[in-house]
Scaffold this motif. Structure first.
Motif, PDB file in Angstrom:
ATOM      1  N   LYS A  51       0.834  -1.205   0.000  1.00  0.00           N
ATOM      2  CA  LYS A  51       0.000   0.000   0.000  1.00  0.00           C
ATOM      3  C   LYS A  51       0.873   1.261   0.000  1.00  0.00           C
ATOM      4  CE  LYS A  51      -3.636  -0.240   2.571  1.00  0.00           C
ATOM      5  NZ  LYS A  51      -4.502  -0.244   3.775  1.00  0.00           N
ATOM      6  N   ALA A  52       1.947   1.226   0.772  1.00  0.00           N
ATOM      7  CA  ALA A  52       2.863   2.367   0.809  1.00  0.00           C
ATOM      8  C   ALA A  52       3.542   2.570  -0.547  1.00  0.00           C
ATOM      9  CB  ALA A  52       3.910   2.168   1.894  1.00  0.00           C
ATOM     10  N   ARG A  53       3.891   1.482  -1.212  1.00  0.00           N
ATOM     11  CA  ARG A  53       4.519   1.587  -2.536  1.00  0.00           C
ATOM     12  C   ARG A  53       3.522   2.136  -3.566  1.00  0.00           C
ATOM     13  NH1 ARG A  53       7.744   0.840   0.799  1.00  0.00           N
ATOM     14  NH2 ARG A  53       9.269  -0.857   0.966  1.00  0.00           N
ATOM     15  N   LEU A  54       2.284   1.687  -3.495  1.00  0.00           N
ATOM     16  CA  LEU A  54       1.267   2.165  -4.433  1.00  0.00           C
ATOM     17  C   LEU A  54       0.925   3.628  -4.173  1.00  0.00           C
ATOM     18  CD1 LEU A  54      -1.138  -0.919  -4.618  1.00  0.00           C
ATOM     19  CD2 LEU A  54       0.774  -0.316  -6.114  1.00  0.00           C
ATOM     20  N   ALA A  55       1.037   4.057  -2.923  1.00  0.00           N
ATOM     21  CA  ALA A  55       0.810   5.464  -2.605  1.00  0.00           C
ATOM     22  C   ALA A  55       1.826   6.336  -3.332  1.00  0.00           C
ATOM     23  CB  ALA A  55       0.889   5.685  -1.094  1.00  0.00           C
ATOM     24  N   GLY A 258      -3.795 -12.899  -1.094  1.00  0.00           N
ATOM     25  CA  GLY A 258      -2.902 -12.152  -1.976  1.00  0.00           C
ATOM     26  C   GLY A 258      -2.662 -10.770  -1.414  1.00  0.00           C
ATOM     27  N   HIS A 259      -1.568 -10.145  -1.843  1.00  0.00           N
ATOM     28  CA  HIS A 259      -1.282  -8.801  -1.360  1.00  0.00           C
ATOM     29  C   HIS A 259      -2.301  -7.789  -1.873  1.00  0.00           C
ATOM     30  CE1 HIS A 259       2.802 -10.779  -1.482  1.00  0.00           C
ATOM     31  NE2 HIS A 259       2.717 -10.421  -0.221  1.00  0.00           N
ATOM     32  N   PHE A 260      -2.714  -7.974  -3.125  1.00  0.00           N
ATOM     33  CA  PHE A 260      -3.575  -7.021  -3.822  1.00  0.00           C
ATOM     34  C   PHE A 260      -4.703  -7.799  -4.481  1.00  0.00           C
ATOM     35  CE2 PHE A 260      -4.648  -4.780  -7.800  1.00  0.00           C
ATOM     36  CZ  PHE A 260      -4.799  -3.466  -7.390  1.00  0.00           C
ATOM     37  N   LEU A 261      -5.925  -7.313  -4.344  1.00  0.00           N
ATOM     38  CA  LEU A 261      -7.070  -7.943  -5.011  1.00  0.00           C
ATOM     39  C   LEU A 261      -7.852  -6.876  -5.754  1.00  0.00           C
ATOM     40  CD1 LEU A 261      -6.837  -9.419  -1.924  1.00  0.00           C
ATOM     41  CD2 LEU A 261      -8.361 -10.991  -3.139  1.00  0.00           C
ATOM     42  N   TRP A 262      -8.455  -7.281  -6.858  1.00  0.00           N
ATOM     43  CA  TRP A 262      -9.282  -6.318  -7.581  1.00  0.00           C
ATOM     44  C   TRP A 262     -10.671  -6.872  -7.853  1.00  0.00           C
ATOM     45  CZ3 TRP A 262      -5.279  -8.847 -10.226  1.00  0.00           C
ATOM     46  CH2 TRP A 262      -5.649  -9.609 -11.331  1.00  0.00           C
ATOM     47  N   ILE A 263     -11.593  -5.930  -8.072  1.00  0.00           N
ATOM     48  CA  ILE A 263     -12.972  -6.247  -8.422  1.00  0.00           C
ATOM     49  C   ILE A 263     -13.109  -6.075  -9.926  1.00  0.00           C
ATOM     50  CG2 ILE A 263     -15.408  -5.720  -7.986  1.00  0.00           C
ATOM     51  CD1 ILE A 263     -14.448  -4.183  -5.468  1.00  0.00           C
ATOM     52  N   GLY A 264     -13.671  -7.072 -10.583  1.00  0.00           N
ATOM     53  CA  GLY A 264     -13.778  -7.028 -12.034  1.00  0.00           C
ATOM     54  C   GLY A 264     -14.914  -6.150 -12.527  1.00  0.00           C
ATOM     55  N   GLU A 265     -14.892  -5.893 -13.817  1.00  0.00           N
ATOM     56  CA  GLU A 265     -15.927  -5.078 -14.459  1.00  0.00           C
ATOM     57  C   GLU A 265     -17.315  -5.686 -14.275  1.00  0.00           C
ATOM     58  OE1 GLU A 265     -17.292  -2.137 -17.561  1.00  0.00           O
ATOM     59  OE2 GLU A 265     -15.836  -2.230 -15.945  1.00  0.00           O
ATOM     60  N   PRO A 284      -4.572  -3.174  -0.088  1.00  0.00           N
ATOM     61  CA  PRO A 284      -4.766  -2.306  -1.242  1.00  0.00           C
ATOM     62  C   PRO A 284      -5.627  -3.040  -2.259  1.00  0.00           C
ATOM     63  CG  PRO A 284      -2.550  -3.233  -1.239  1.00  0.00           C
ATOM     64  CD  PRO A 284      -3.176  -3.619   0.065  1.00  0.00           C
ATOM     65  N   ILE A 285      -6.581  -2.354  -2.862  1.00  0.00           N
ATOM     66  CA  ILE A 285      -7.531  -3.010  -3.764  1.00  0.00           C
ATOM     67  C   ILE A 285      -7.644  -2.240  -5.071  1.00  0.00           C
ATOM     68  CG2 ILE A 285      -8.876  -4.034  -1.886  1.00  0.00           C
ATOM     69  CD1 ILE A 285     -10.929  -1.786  -2.272  1.00  0.00           C
ATOM     70  N   ARG A 309      -9.805   8.332   2.047  1.00  0.00           N
ATOM     71  CA  ARG A 309      -8.814   8.802   1.068  1.00  0.00           C
ATOM     72  C   ARG A 309      -7.395   8.407   1.510  1.00  0.00           C
ATOM     73  NH1 ARG A 309     -13.409   9.446  -0.500  1.00  0.00           N
ATOM     74  NH2 ARG A 309     -14.157  11.200  -1.778  1.00  0.00           N
ATOM     75  N   GLU A 310      -7.245   7.122   1.806  1.00  0.00           N
ATOM     76  CA  GLU A 310      -5.965   6.595   2.279  1.00  0.00           C
ATOM     77  C   GLU A 310      -5.019   6.401   1.100  1.00  0.00           C
ATOM     78  OE1 GLU A 310      -4.253   2.716   4.757  1.00  0.00           O
ATOM     79  OE2 GLU A 310      -6.347   2.786   4.095  1.00  0.00           O
ATOM     80  N   PRO A 311      -3.846   7.012   1.111  1.00  0.00           N
ATOM     81  CA  PRO A 311      -2.908   6.859  -0.006  1.00  0.00           C
ATOM     82  C   PRO A 311      -2.563   5.394  -0.265  1.00  0.00           C
ATOM     83  CG  PRO A 311      -2.212   8.655   1.432  1.00  0.00           C
ATOM     84  CD  PRO A 311      -3.337   7.945   2.145  1.00  0.00           C
ATOM     85  N   GLY A 312      -2.666   4.982  -1.531  1.00  0.00           N
ATOM     86  CA  GLY A 312      -2.332   3.619  -1.917  1.00  0.00           C
ATOM     87  C   GLY A 312      -3.442   2.613  -1.736  1.00  0.00           C
TER      88      GLY A 312
END
Length: 445
Positions: A51-55, A258-265, A284-285, A309-312
């Protein structure tokens, strides 16, 4: 802590999409209970580091590179194939970092990307209709009733395959394999082509620079290790929910698959189960945004998923299509910029550019992939926002699944080495070629 767990179950009362229909509910319950008892695949502190890296990337101080299979397979989790995927991402990252003089956050679309959403629940061949193939975490690819029946034991196999994949990734990236002083060795085993020759030239420049700095007394011990994170689409709740744990340090909830997960379209409905689940986890998502996304929806997603509004915390992964991105993306960028929010913006130039060739193969044109990437950068330059990342489906193998590139793969060539069970991937050469093009765009910023 109890309240956090209670909140985490709220998704169960909401509409949910893209879940398989299992014939035996008791078997599913047994498997999910076993998953819940198994060790986490990643730790909360690792997710916080990402999350810090993505920020930094969201602030324009770094760039995210995420790549890997469309859908992982159990048979593809071999040492050679995992190594080649990691090598390809490392090579792309060094091209980007050296060309743009910017840190690159490296993430594999690996160790969990076993599920795929489908446009239809069934597939028909001739007079036979069977459940659609949803990835090996759900069912098999073979077109038989036995193969296509959803099997919950596959959830456990996905967990154990992810664990072994993560173990090997950590060994490669922490044990010296990814040492920046070994940039030449990353090219070994890959066929000769213009992109590889260009990479060799860049590797020689890096080698000379490192040797000069070493002669001046610089300490490069840190070059032996590389941060490498993993991410996948958080699609199957029978897998994601059991692997969700409360951090003993803070009482916060993390998804440890996983470290990062996403929600699909297909699953980002504002009132749906996936959005409700994702808003409670601290990872981070990401959220995939297609060309029909309007500014109001983007702003609502921010309010729900990142109210502080958390960075990353939040990444928007745009998948517009080469012919639509220049028109569809700027209004979203402008609205989000005006709101004061600062998500990380990443381009997925793959999913909006699918075609079916005359000989029946699902494919993508490399030129369309490149054009969408260029459109992504153009849109950000137009609005004054930062184009923060690249998300691609790739393999380290010399497959022939996407048309074009320096190899000039044509439709006939698709028949020679088409190996994907779902969507077509860039091969190693095309991936490396794309990284040079992205580096050129980053140099223009």
């Amino acid at each position: 802590m109890t309240e956090n767990l209670r909140d985490l179950d709220a998704w169960r009362s909401l509409p949910i999409k893209q879940q398989p229909s299992y014939p035996d509910a008791a078997a599913v319950a047994d498997v999910t209970a076993e998953l819940a008892s198994l060790p986490p695949l990643i730790f909360a502190g690792e997710a916080d580091t990402l999350k810090a890296r993505l920020a930094r990337a969201a602030a324009g101080e770094a760039f995210l590179l995420q790549g890997g299979d469309c859908a992982e397979t159990f048979s593809g989790a071999t040492g050679d194939k995992i190594r080649n995927r990691v090598k390809t991402v490392l090579q792309m990252a060094v091209v980007l970092q050296y060309g743009a003089s910017m840190p690159v956050v490296k993430m594999g679309r690996m160790a969990g990307q076993f599920a795929k959403p489908r446009s239809k629940d069934t597939e028909t061949r001739g007079e036979v209709t069977l459940p659609a193939f949803r990835g090996e975490i759900v069912n098999g690819f073979d077109f038989t009733q036995a193969s296509r029946t959803a099997d919950p034991s596959r959830l456990l196999r996905a967990y154990h395959t992810s664990a072994s994949t993560l173990n090997l990734i950590r060994a490669f990236t922490q044990g010296g394999f990814a040492d920046l002083r070994e940039v030449h060795s990353w090219n070994k085993g890959f066929a000769e082509n213009p992109a590889n020759r260009r990479y060799e030239g860049l590797a020689t420049e890096i080698d000379r620079a490192i040797k000069f700095m070493e002669s001046a007394g610089a300490d490069f011990d840190e070059l032996q290790r590389v941060e490498f994170f993993t991410g996948h689409e958080g699609l199957l709740m029978d897998y994601e929910h059991p692997l969700t744990r409360v951090d003993s340090r803070t009482g916060d909830v993390y998804n440890t698959s996983g470290h990062f997960l996403w929600i699909g379209e297909r699953t980002r409905d504002l009132d749906g189960a996936h959005i409700e689940y994702f808003r409670h986890i601290k990872n981070p998502i990401g959220v995939k945004l297609g060309p029909t996304t309007d500014p109001e929806t983007a702003l609502k997603l921010i309010d729900i998923l990142d109210p502080d509004r958390e960075p990353g915390r939040l990444t928007f992964i745009t998948r517009m299509g080469a012919g639509k991105i220049r028109e569809a993306l700027p209004p979203l960028l402008e609205a989000v910029k005006a709101s004061g929010a600062q998500p990380l913006w990443v381009t997925d130039p793959m999913h909006g550019n699918g075609i079916t060739t005359a000989n029946g193969y699902k494919s993508r044109r490399f030129d369309d992939v490149v054009d969408e990437v260029r459109g992504f950068f153009e849109a950000h330059r137009q609005v004054g926002t930062f184009p923060g990342g690249l998300h691609v489906e790739l393999t380290g193998d010399d497959v022939t699944e996407c048309l074009g590139g320096s190899e000039r793969i044509d439709e006939a060539a698709l028949e020679s080495r088409y190996e994907s069970l779902c969507d077509p991937r860039l091969n190693h050469k095309q991936s490396l070629e794309l990284s040079f093009l992205v580096a050129e765009e980053l140099e223009k910023l």
